[in-house]
Design a protein around this motif. Sequence first.
Motif, PDB file in Angstrom:
ATOM      1  N   HIS A 338      29.528  47.124  11.443  1.00  6.23           N
ATOM      2  CA  HIS A 338      30.273  48.383  11.531  1.00  6.23           C
ATOM      3  C   HIS A 338      29.264  49.527  11.484  1.00  6.23           C
ATOM      4  N   VAL A 339      29.100  50.248  12.589  1.00  8.78           N
ATOM      5  CA  VAL A 339      28.053  51.271  12.683  1.00  8.78           C
ATOM      6  C   VAL A 339      28.230  52.428  11.667  1.00  8.78           C
ATOM      7  N   PRO A 340      29.467  52.965  11.510  1.00 10.58           N
ATOM      8  CA  PRO A 340      29.580  54.150  10.632  1.00 10.58           C
ATOM      9  C   PRO A 340      29.110  53.917   9.198  1.00 10.58           C
ATOM     10  N   CYS A 341      29.331  52.708   8.646  1.00 16.60           N
ATOM     11  CA  CYS A 341      28.959  52.529   7.236  1.00 16.60           C
ATOM     12  C   CYS A 341      28.013  51.351   7.004  1.00 16.60           C
ATOM     13  N   GLY A 342      27.617  50.647   8.084  1.00 15.49           N
ATOM     14  CA  GLY A 342      26.627  49.582   7.937  1.00 15.49           C
ATOM     15  C   GLY A 342      27.144  48.276   7.337  1.00 15.49           C
ATOM     16  N   HIS A 343      28.465  48.077   7.363  1.00 12.65           N
ATOM     17  CA  HIS A 343      29.011  46.808   6.855  1.00 12.65           C
ATOM     18  C   HIS A 343      28.714  45.666   7.827  1.00 12.65           C
TER      19      HIS A 343
END
Length: 407
Positions: A338-343
């Motif tokens: 997940h790009v926005p939060c790095g998950h």
Amino acid sequence: MTTRRIYYDDSFAREFTANVLSCDPVPYPERQAWELILDATALYPTSGGQPCDLGKIGEANVLDVRDDSDEIAHIVDRGVGLGSVRGCVDWTRRFDHMQQHTGQHLLSAIFQERFGLRTVSFHLGSVISTIDLRGPEPSDAILEGAERAANQVIFDDRPVNVRYGTAEELADLGVRKEVDRQGILRAIEIEGTDLQPCGGTHVRRTTQIGLMLVRRCTKIRQDWRVEFACGGRVERIARSDFQQLQRAAEQLKCALNDVAESAERAIAMRDAQFKESRALLPRLAEAEATLALQATAPGPDGRRLIARIFQEDAQAEYLGHFASQLAKAENTIALLAHVPCGHLFFAQHPSAGQEMNTLLKQVVDQLGGKGGGTRDFSRGRLNEPAKAELAIALGRELLSKKISDSI
Ligand SMILES: [Zn+2]
């Protein structure tokens, strides 16, 4: 030498003439300053919960006024020569302080007389002032009752008098606060309502308090802190409250009187929609997983690898559902970021035979981050979300290396 306090007898003196007794440089934060002593002053020093006056002495601007027992020290921004000088008080500031301070006497008297709540401290703030009350928690009805009773005394236009006397004489007159100081004391009387010792500045009649507004009450240690405002401040607060209400009504597209109900309805609707859309996530993930599995052919080793990078239009929670759905298919491995939060979500069907927790650990160890999980389902988070794409590429590379090693 004692400074004569002009405001003791005339709190409406805005201008005065006095003699400069001394004026010497004094340390002051971030600027040059002088300490100036006069034989008399109309400027009130910080004390009794009331901030000091500002104003001018000659050409000098007053930065601070301090009470040094007998003397009053004016901190000013330039030197002033010895001898006679004119002084003036910043009247807007002072009159506002007198409204709040006299209002405090009145409010404290009412809380004590009618509701048995003693005032233990007072603070005059720049927007809101407070008194701390000792005793049982004042209910909303008590707060409202005190406000109404105070306003009644204000409307009655009662005189506010300065009285002098010994502690004994004042006690005979029914002074509110006991004092053990010797000599002649100064007390402030609101006729028929209150008498208490005070060295501060007050208005002449209760109508000059303007209006009393009692706001919040919060618990502070063992006491109850009541917020209040008087006079011109009430007008500004009412204006700003109205503007806030009007903005809320415009946003909610409702009448001013319906703001609370409209907001409740809007929040209930938002919560219901949030619940609904959340309930749809697993179903959407299932449908998208079916499509992804159809579109991805297995590799030469018979395993199917689905790697995907999600942007802002997905929530991290959705990635978890999507990974679980993909991992339901035999011989399938899912690597999601997940790009926005790095998950990161690494999942597999047990038949794919890899170790997702080991793989995830290798990736976060190399790129920075943390995470963990089981052999079949692991999740983690990168310290730098911008490395999401890199994480998936690395996961793929490590995986293909392992698989080719094992063949
Ligand atoms: Zn006072």
